[in-house]
Design a protein around this motif. Structure first.
Motif, PDB file in Angstrom:
ATOM      1  N   GLY A   1     -32.980  -7.654   6.917  1.00 55.50           N
ATOM      2  CA  GLY A   1     -32.591  -7.677   8.145  1.00 55.50           C
ATOM      3  C   GLY A   1     -31.686  -6.831   8.388  1.00 55.50           C
ATOM      4  N   THR A   2     -31.641  -5.534   8.117  1.00 61.20           N
ATOM      5  CA  THR A   2     -30.779  -4.597   8.530  1.00 61.20           C
ATOM      6  C   THR A   2     -30.809  -3.893   9.848  1.00 61.20           C
ATOM      7  N   ASN A   3     -29.642  -4.032  10.456  1.00 60.75           N
ATOM      8  CA  ASN A   3     -29.547  -3.568  11.822  1.00 60.75           C
ATOM      9  C   ASN A   3     -29.836  -1.929  11.675  1.00 60.75           C
TER      10      ASN A   3
ATOM     11  N   GLU B   1     -39.423  -5.893  12.046  1.00 59.15           N
ATOM     12  CA  GLU B   1     -40.302  -7.190  11.855  1.00 59.15           C
ATOM     13  C   GLU B   1     -41.452  -6.812  11.276  1.00 59.15           C
TER      14      GLU B   1
ATOM     15  N   ASP C   1     -33.227  -5.221  17.084  1.00 54.27           N
ATOM     16  CA  ASP C   1     -32.609  -3.779  16.349  1.00 54.27           C
ATOM     17  C   ASP C   1     -32.924  -4.183  14.832  1.00 54.27           C
ATOM     18  N   ARG C   2     -33.906  -5.219  14.541  1.00 50.13           N
ATOM     19  CA  ARG C   2     -34.415  -5.425  13.328  1.00 50.13           C
ATOM     20  C   ARG C   2     -35.729  -5.296  13.027  1.00 50.13           C
TER      21      ARG C   2
END
Lengths: 131, 824
Positions: free
Chosen positions: B396-398, B375, B372-373
């Protein structure tokens, strides 16, 4: 206007430094013009026209930091010693000379009255005492 | 300057910069900002100019820029700062034992510190014939000049070997000069480092339409000619005539000087997190440096390195470089291609891809996700959201809460501010980008080019674009990226509070709690503030953080508040103020209205206006009048409406069950209760509540920070809405049964926002940043945690619920409102 050429200026005693809050400002009215007196970092005293060169915002209402003030309307930063806007903004507000005497009383130099009304060179209007 | 006296306290230490390029010079600029007089500085550069903006070689090739326009530091710049520029001189090696820099001409220059910033050079593969005239790289002003000369004439042909970023920009530039251009690329699709096959193919088609011939899987066997290039022969025997061959087959760190000086090198000069090489007197920055195994070829990371290196050269010793994530954008006019991070999911099953393809519109977007991040991102045709995806990636926001809309861009995750102007590159120069300040595309591009700027903050300072409401930030960033290409410096993910410090909002807040800092000077001292008393950005933030952390003891600092909060009224464009008394829940009486009318008449208020929040605004009040007006309003039973503050504004209500035939609950009564509980609280930003009596939602509760929608069986609670510059509907938090629960959730939500949002961050962006799931976890899944939040809010309200108007009237000190003196 320059401080060295004292003939062009009339000096007024406007009150003690302690009348202005640290990092604050108060206004002196002179012939309909608002002049903002600043007590900046280290109790340095400055005076500029209370009018931002950008959209005439009242600089006396801004947040004072170091020897600068941030105009409350659109955030221009004005260098108090020169009246110049900090780059990249461009503009300048007129400044006035100030002195602080040994008792901590501020004097403000403003352009003299028209020649026929000019007081003697050495006259100091001490309105603080008059009041 | 060949003195050989050793440095003594009377003479300044000597700093020698080898390499007069962007990374080295940026380091010097940063150093001069920190310690203007610390070193006696000498700069060696082997090109015969000052420092120029290498990013702008592409526009220079295409004729959009000239050499004087791309100069960053001309020779006067060096002279004005007493820096000795030795241009056109090459350094041979550093004699580390005797601490002297040796030039090719045998000159020796003693040093105390050396900074190596020798950059990189084109990698020319060992193709037979590559040493002839007319074969060159694309790296320097001289290369560009040769290319422009070669393009002069009819029917001239160029072959570009290498279909990467640089090769394609060279090809586009040569094509713009009317040359027939063929790009030869060894792999299956062009820009294969940055693009996946689908996006690569789309780009190939676009380039073909512009008359650039692209050959993939094409290997060059030899370059033909008799000392001057005449053509290229491919592996399959095909021959392409050519008057010019540009080698864009990659770059290699230029480590000649370092190796000759026996400094430890691998691919580049190996440096640590302070940019120090294995020799404690020698630093290296830029493309020649290798940090944690990586070398960088784009400007953004180099500038980050420059900042850190300067910090250590200035003996501050506190900055650390942790590596950079990079994004790239092709700088070819009218072509929108963006890439950052991974371009495809690995075989590993934890990675996945999200793809959007619309061939008719020529739009392709791909995101690579893991846990859920984000890349990686590959965007073609519509690159407006590149900087947003890059930000999600770096922070690195979910993204689990936004999966549904992620590919459609930030505009669909709440921000419906400006319409979809996706193809920024194709907009005309007079297209307005910033509606607040009337800034057009052309103004921004000109500012970037003329002022040589690289960051969003600089664009804001110079043009004011996106500097007011900020809703066009995405467009401005996209425009910067298409003007500067991969060299656009995205705002760092860790953003300092302001220029007075390197610490972020979150770090400052943590320090206030952890080190128990109780006033602004203590924060300045503990966190090494660079200015004596901060600035107009940091002081209000610190004042709020301290107030929130220590509600019972903190002594509010009026000089650190914006004028509106200092005088409890709203400053207007002419320097007058507007006064808004609180009217609980928007419910008033004939008597109250009479009192307001009388006050308005007595003070000759020029304009009386009903506000959007169901209150009455008295506009055009002189500052000197404020205390007297407040006294009269106080006497009539009013308190300050806080319409000026980063605080609870209003609770808007509809009439509800009491009158409305559709009303399901007592929405007005509940609204009044909520306002009486929450008024007076200071917040990171303004905070609005509304209570609607039924799902028809006449109080517009679903665009408020906290909205209550009554239903027959209870109360639906909604959070994070905004009706301002970015219209964002609330997200549904939960449904509760009783008014008491509504109050619990309201106060707990407010306190969570007060304690964790950054100053000037409204609930909408805050929730977008932390995710609704997080808020739910804190408020729904942790009932005892929710209770403590409510308790902390109640405690803080014990001190905050004082009417500032009454306080100001009672205070003897009138300095804020009276002129100091009236002269003649």
């Amino acid at each position: 206007m320059s401080q060295s050429n004292a003939n062009d200026l009339t000096w007024y005693r406007i009150g003690p430094v302690s009348d202005i809050p640290p990092l604050g400002s108060r206004v002196v009215q002179h012939q309909g013009v608002r002049i903002a007196i600043f007590r900046a970092h280290g109790d340095a005293i400055f005076a500029v026209r209370d009018q931002c060169p950008h959209k005439e915002g009242p600089l006396s209402q801004g947040i004072v930091h170091g020897q600068r003030v941030t105009c409350p309307l659109h955030g221009w930063v004005i260098e108090l010693a020169s009246g110049e806007a900090v780059k990249p903004d461009v503009g300048c507000t007129p400044r006035y000379p100030t002195r602080v005497d040994d008792e901590g009383v501020i004097s403000l130099g403003v352009p003299a009255l028209p020649p026929e009304l000019t007081p003697a060179d050495d006259v100091v209007h001490d309105l603080a005492d008059d009041a | 300057m060949t003195r050989s006296v050793p440095s003594t306290p009377e003479t300044k230490p000597r700093l020698v910069l080898i390499g007069n390029g962007m990374a080295g010079m940026r380091t010097l600029e940063e150093l001069l900002k920190l310690a203007p007089d610390m070193y006696e500085i000498t700069v060696f550069g082997d090109e015969p100019y000052g420092n120029y903006n290498r990013i702008m070689l592409s526009p220079m090739l295409s004729g959009e820029q000239t050499l004087p326009e791309i100069m960053l530091n001309d020779e006067d710049w060096y002279a004005e700062r007493d820096i000795t520029l030795r241009k056109g001189e090459r350094v041979e090696r550093i004699d580390r034992l005797r601490r002297e820099v040796l030039t090719q001409d045998g000159d020796r220059l003693p040093y105390d510190r050396v900074l190596i910033a020798t950059g990189s050079r084109p990698f020319i593969p060992p193709i037979p014939g590559a040493d002839q005239d007319g074969v060159l790289g694309f790296r320097t002003v001289a290369d560009v000049e040769t290319m422009v000369e070669a393009s002069d004439g009819d029917d001239r042909r160029a072959v570009v070997i290498g279909g990467g970023l640089l090769g394609l920009e060279a090809a586009a530039g040569l094509a713009a000069h009317g040359m027939h251009v063929t790009v030869l690329h060894r792999n299956g699709h062009i820009m294969d480092q940055q693009l996946d096959t689908a996006a690569g193919r789309m780009l190939e088609r676009t380039l073909c339409e512009r008359g650039i011939d692209v050959r993939v899987n094409a290997n060059t066997r030899r370059i033909e000619g008799d000392g001057r290039v005449t053509g290229v022969e491919l592996d399959d025997g095909e021959r392409l005539p050519a008057d010019l061959v540009v080698m864009a087959t990659g770059i290699r760190p230029n480590i000649d000087v370092a190796e000759a000086s026996k400094l430890y090198c691998e691919r580049g000069i190996v440096v640590d997190d302070t940019l120090l090489t294995y020799d404690p007197k020698i630093y290296a920055v830029g493309e020649c440096a290798q940090h944690r195994g990586d070398t960088y070829g784009l400007v953004a990371p180099l500038f980050e390195q420059a900042k850190v290196c300067a910090n250590h050269l200035a003996h501050y010793g506190i900055a650390k470089y942790g590596g950079s994530m990079v994004s790239t954008k092709l700088k070819v006019t009218g072509v929108d291609v963006y890439s950052a991070g991974k371009i495809a999911a690995g075989d590993d099953e934890t990675e996945e891809e999200m793809v959007f393809a619309d061939a008719a519109r020529g739009v392709y977007k791909k995101l690579v996700l893991r846990d859920d991040r984000v890349e990686g991102a590959v965007l073609y045709g519509d690159t407006l959201d590149g900087s947003w995806y890059f930000q999600l990636m770096r922070e690195g926001t979910n993204i689990s809460d936004m999966r549904e809309h992620l590919l459609f861009g930030q505009a669909h995750v709440g921000d419906s501010g400006h319409g979809a102007t996706a193809r920024i590159a194709s907009l005309p120069d007079d297209a307005e980008i910033c509606g607040c300040n009337g800034v057009c595309k052309g103004d921004i591009v000109r500012a970037i080019n003329e002022n040589k700027i690289f960051t969003l903050d600089e664009v804001r300072a110079h043009t004011k674009a996106s500097a007011s409401c900020g809703s066009c930030t995405g467009m401005v960033e996209d425009l910067m990226a298409s003007t500067l290409g991969g060299d656009y410096s995205a705002a760092p993910s860790k953003k300092p509070v302001c220029e007075c410090t390197d610490h972020s909002h979150d770090e400052v807040r943590e320090a206030i709690y952890r080190q128990e800092l109780h006033d602004i000077p203590a924060v300045f001292a503990a966190l090494d503030w660079r200015t004596d008393n901060g600035c107009a950005k940091c002081r209000p933030a610190l004042n709020y953080y301290l107030l929130c952390a220590w509600p019972d003891t903190y002594q509010d600092d009026p000089q650190s508040r914006f004028i509106n909060e200092r005088v409890h009224a709203n400053i207007q464009k002419d320097g007058t103020y507007s006064v808004i008394p609180r009217i609980w829940g928007g419910v008033t009486t004939p008597n109250q209205l009479k009192s307001i009318a009388e006050v308005a008449e007595r003070f000759e208020v020029p304009t009386v206006k009903i506000t959007g929040g169901q209150r009455i605004d008295l506009l055009g009040v002189q500052k000197e009048q404020l205390p007297a007006m407040w006294k009269d309003l106080n006497d009539a039973g009013f308190v300050s409406g806080h319409a000026y503050g980063k605080s609870l504004r209003t609770v808007k209500t509809c009439v509800g069950r009491e009158w409305c035939r559709f009303g399901t609950q007592d929405s007005t009564g509940l609204g009044i209760q909520l306002e009486k509980i929450t008024w007076g609280s200071w917040m990171p930003h303004k905070f609005k509540i509304a209570v609607s009596g039924c799902p028809r939602n006449c109080a517009e509760a679903t665009i408020k920070d906290f909205g209550v929608v009554c239903v027959d069986s209870g109360y639906e609670l909604h959070v994070g809405g905004n009706g301002g510059m970015k219209v964002r509907p609330t997200e549904f938090l939960c449904k509760v049964d009783t008014e008491a629960e509504v109050i619990d959730f309201t106060t707990a939500f407010i306190q969570l926002y007060r304690e964790e949002a950054r100053y000037l961050e409204r609930t909408a962006p805050w929730i977008e940043r932390v995710g609704l799931s997080y808020v739910k976890r804190r408020l729904l899944e942790d009932p005892s945690g929710r209770e403590t939040l409510s308790e902390r809010f109640a405690n803080s309200q014990r001190f905050a619920q004082r009417d500032p108007w009454a306080d100001q009237v009672a205070a003897e000190d009138d300095h804020e409102y009276e002129p100091m003196m009236v002269l003649s």
